[in-house]
Design an enzyme around this catalytic site. Sequence first.
Site, PDB file in Angstrom:
ATOM      1  N   ALA A 178     -12.109   0.683   1.762  1.00  0.00           N
ATOM      2  CA  ALA A 178     -13.115  -0.013   0.956  1.00  0.00           C
ATOM      3  C   ALA A 178     -12.640  -0.376  -0.445  1.00  0.00           C
ATOM      4  CB  ALA A 178     -14.371   0.859   0.858  1.00  0.00           C
TER       5      ALA A 178
ATOM      6  N   ILE B 268     -12.751  -6.735   3.277  1.00  0.00           N
ATOM      7  CA  ILE B 268     -13.917  -6.571   4.139  1.00  0.00           C
ATOM      8  C   ILE B 268     -14.613  -5.237   3.890  1.00  0.00           C
ATOM      9  CG2 ILE B 268     -14.646  -6.301   6.546  1.00  0.00           C
ATOM     10  CD1 ILE B 268     -12.395  -8.312   7.274  1.00  0.00           C
TER      11      ILE B 268
ATOM     12  N   LYS C  77      -6.642   4.057   1.085  1.00  0.00           N
ATOM     13  CA  LYS C  77      -5.275   4.507   0.848  1.00  0.00           C
ATOM     14  C   LYS C  77      -4.831   4.181  -0.573  1.00  0.00           C
ATOM     15  CE  LYS C  77      -0.551   3.674   2.460  1.00  0.00           C
ATOM     16  NZ  LYS C  77      -0.110   2.888   1.292  1.00  0.00           N
TER      17      LYS C  77
ATOM     18  N   TYR D 274       1.094  -4.084  15.413  1.00  0.00           N
ATOM     19  CA  TYR D 274      -0.242  -4.362  14.868  1.00  0.00           C
ATOM     20  C   TYR D 274      -1.284  -4.364  15.977  1.00  0.00           C
ATOM     21  CZ  TYR D 274      -4.044  -6.906  12.573  1.00  0.00           C
ATOM     22  OH  TYR D 274      -5.268  -7.272  12.067  1.00  0.00           O
TER      23      TYR D 274
END
Length: 257
Positions: free
Chosen positions: A17, A21, A41, A114
């Site tokens: 956050a 998004i 992170k 990914y």
Amino acid sequence: MINTGKLAGKTLFITGASRGIGKAIALKAAKDSANVVTAAKTSEPHPELPGTIYCTAETSMDKYDLLNSINARGTYLCSKVCLPHLKKGTNPHILNISPSLNFEPKWFKGHVVYSMAKYGMSLCVLGMAEEFKADGIAVNALWPRTAIWTVSMDMLGGWNETTIKGCRSVDIMADAAYAVLSKDSQSFTGNYCVEDVFVRAEGIGDLQQYACVKGQPLLPDFFLEPDPDTELATEIIKTDCKRVRLKQQLMILLRRG
């Protein structure tokens, strides 16, 4: 989408956050006076982000571990740690920002790591939705059909006028997430929601309000075909069919040993 107050007094734990998004969803929930707990992170502004993390040939094992640790492992860990609290909550939800399980090779070529990381999150939805159903805990996924403009896109792809013209803002993901989290957790679970389909089903007909530049063709995101006219019911039916195919594929793999 106007806030309705349905998240007032609710507690949301949102990872990732610090930007993009995740931040948009946190701010949307905060407008309802929800209790928002954020985790990310990054604690300091990034001067740059690595630009080759999606490319298989250039992905080091450190980046492999980082992507899978944040996405697949992080999703499983957060769900596990939050589970006792969710069981005590009212209308409890887990919402992963991950795609539906589409195993066409084109969605893996060139970015296997990914895809593995994001599909790990989607597999959590598949299993946990069924596992937590008895406790009334909803587990759903949300994914954008088109590119969403964030700081990360700027850093990874390099800013250019053509790219930003083909993107939607993070607001459409925030509105879609808000709508998902407002649903009845006992009846709305196990769904792989597409953001434009979902907000349209919620009564928002003009999606141009989310375009970074109105009237421009939109860039497709990974894992989904550019089909903005698909109805939510159809999307859910397709997802159910994919689940059946996935189970069949897993059974074949198990038999092969």
